[in-house]
Structures are given as C-alpha cells and as structure tokens.
Design a protein around this motif. Sequence first.
Motif, short mmCIF file in Angstrom:
data_model
loop_
_atom_site.label_atom_id
_atom_site.label_comp_id
_atom_site.label_asym_id
_atom_site.label_seq_id
_atom_site.Cartn_x
_atom_site.Cartn_y
_atom_site.Cartn_z
N GLU A 93 0.83 -1.20 0.00
CA GLU A 93 0.00 0.00 0.00
C GLU A 93 0.87 1.26 0.00
OE1 GLU A 93 -2.12 -3.45 1.19
OE2 GLU A 93 -0.34 -2.56 2.13
N ARG A 94 1.95 1.23 0.74
CA ARG A 94 2.86 2.38 0.77
C ARG A 94 3.52 2.58 -0.59
NH1 ARG A 94 4.01 7.41 1.93
NH2 ARG A 94 6.23 7.80 2.37
N ASP A 97 1.08 4.30 -2.76
CA ASP A 97 0.90 5.69 -2.35
C ASP A 97 2.06 6.56 -2.81
OD1 ASP A 97 -0.50 7.77 -0.71
OD2 ASP A 97 1.39 7.72 0.39
N ARG A 101 1.73 9.73 -5.23
CA ARG A 101 1.98 11.03 -4.61
C ARG A 101 3.11 11.79 -5.29
NH1 ARG A 101 0.36 12.91 0.35
NH2 ARG A 101 -0.43 10.82 0.82
#
Length: 216
Positions: A93-94, A97, A101
């Motif tokens: 998930e990171r 992201d 981002r």
Amino acid sequence: MTAPDVRVKICGLTRPADVAAAVEAGAAYIGFVFFPPSPRSLSPEHARALALEVPAGVAKVALTVDADDAALGALLDRVPVDLLQLHGRESPERVSDVRARFGLPVMKAVGLREAADLESIDAYAVVADQVLVDAKPPAGAALPGGNGLAFDWRLLAGRRWTGPWMLAGGLTPENAAEASRLTAARQLDVSSGVESAPGRKDPDRIRAFLSAAGAG
C-alpha cells in the motif's frame, strides 16, 4: 557468458570519478543512497552535484529506507532522480501511495532467503514498477542491503513476474555471469562487489562487472 542485453545498476556512488567510471563502462542505472547508517549515504546537496553529472539516458535512482512523505518531498525537491528505490519495510500500500503522490516510478526491494519469501515478491510485483530481489539481511543487521551477501540463486529458477525485476545481493565481477545464468535475470545491481572500500568504487572492478554481466 550472458546475453548482451543485461542492464546493470551501480549503486552507492559517492564520488564524481565513480559516477564517470560507471557511465563510461555502460551502466544503465546510477544509484545514490539516502540512509545515514550506510557508509554510502549522501546528503541531498552532495547527491545533487553527482546527479547533475549523469548524462541523459542513464537512470538516476534514489535509495531510501522507510522515508516518510516529508523526507521524500525534501529529497526530490533538491535531487533530480528518475526512479525511487524503497529498501525498507514499506508495505504494498505504501508503494502504491508513493507512486501516486510523487509521480515517479518505484522499485521495491524484497529480501529473499528461502522459498517462503517468494510470496512477498509476488505481492510487490503487482504494485511496483520494478522489484529488486536482494538477499535478506541477517537478524540485527544495521543495513537492509549492501551487505555483500548472496542467497541461493536457484530459488529464482523458472520464476517470472509481469514487470521488470533486478537481482542484487553479493554480486561481484567473479559471479555476475553465473548469477544471471541461474536466475535468467536481465538486470543486475551491484554495490560492495565493485568497491575497494565501503563507498569507494574501483573503476577496474566496475568495468569487469559490466563485462562479466554482458552489458552493453
């Protein structure tokens, strides 16, 4: 001898001469480390000066370890890089992201020691632009990579993922061809294996590694 389309990443560069040697030898990627416990760690200012010496066509990689958004943002504001390498405990998930981002492709390092670790590679391969398959560090190690350790390359025999991946961990000019043959890796990552001392690359070993890998 490996096929002539192997792409090589020289990681942990700290000096202009080392960058020049890697570029001249035919490296496809140049890696800069941003993790203070490492003897190869750079300040953003130092890395920026080195990155500006890298010609177009050679990918500049920033290696970070569990960096938060503020740290990544500050780094990318100063250092022109093409690829983020996440080398810590970042979750899938990171990874997703960070890609969304910061708008840069992400390579996620995954440690491998035994067959059970292969499941982690599968999980990251679907969210990262590339996966770096490295040797899992021993318990209590200060560094997540760059320890000069290899794993049993036969664990990767016959394994394929949908996206590109890179092999790391204990690679040297002496074993690069064998590692590529056993794993069918088309990309190799080396750091300590081409050094005369931690953080100081040896141009002769860089050239020998590229030659052994069949890069170019």
